[in-house]
Design a protein around this motif. Structure first.
Motif, PDB file in Angstrom:
ATOM      1  N   GLN A 117     -55.487 -15.833   0.731  1.00 22.79           N
ATOM      2  CA  GLN A 117     -54.466 -14.926   1.254  1.00 22.79           C
ATOM      3  C   GLN A 117     -54.958 -14.304   2.562  1.00 22.79           C
ATOM      4  O   GLN A 117     -56.127 -13.942   2.682  1.00 22.79           O
ATOM      5  N   ASP A 118     -54.110 -14.217   3.553  1.00 20.37           N
ATOM      6  CA  ASP A 118     -54.468 -13.635   4.841  1.00 20.37           C
ATOM      7  C   ASP A 118     -54.311 -12.123   4.750  1.00 20.37           C
ATOM      8  O   ASP A 118     -53.196 -11.601   4.736  1.00 20.37           O
ATOM      9  N   THR A 119     -55.450 -11.430   4.652  1.00 21.59           N
ATOM     10  CA  THR A 119     -55.403  -9.976   4.536  1.00 21.59           C
ATOM     11  C   THR A 119     -56.197  -9.337   5.662  1.00 21.59           C
ATOM     12  O   THR A 119     -57.192  -9.896   6.132  1.00 21.59           O
TER      13      THR A 119
END
Length: 99
Positions: free
Chosen positions: A65-67
């Protein structure tokens, strides 16, 4: 299935702007004939009951996930740089382009 002729190979050579000798025409005619035969055999194997696929195994997206996470500030990142300009790393010109 008729074989590829020297004239057809010569025509392909002209289209590709290649100058081919007589020996090369014979050699490439045989190779192209083999390639066309192999493609024809693959076409015979594929049937309507086999769905088209792009990969033999099912694939899933394995990316994380791109966080947003804390990172260095521009000043911290550039603190060890030998040269900087306008808050960016400055490197030597290598392609001879005008700046």
């Amino acid at each position: 299935m008729p074989g590829i002729t020297r004239e057809e190979v010569a025509h392909l050579g002209r289209l590709a702007r290649l100058e081919l000798s007589g020996e090369e025409l014979d050699h490439f005619a045989g190779q192209l004939d083999d390639i066309i035969g192999a493609v024809a055999r693959v076409s015979e194997v594929a049937g309507e009951d086999v769905p088209p696929t792009s990969h033999p195994l099912p694939l899933t997206n394995v990316m994380r996930q791109d966080t947003v996470r804390p990172s260095l500030t521009a000043q911290q990142a550039l603190s060890g740089a030998p040269a900087q300009e306008q808050q960016r790393f400055k490197v030597p010109q290598i392609l001879g382009e005008e700046a």
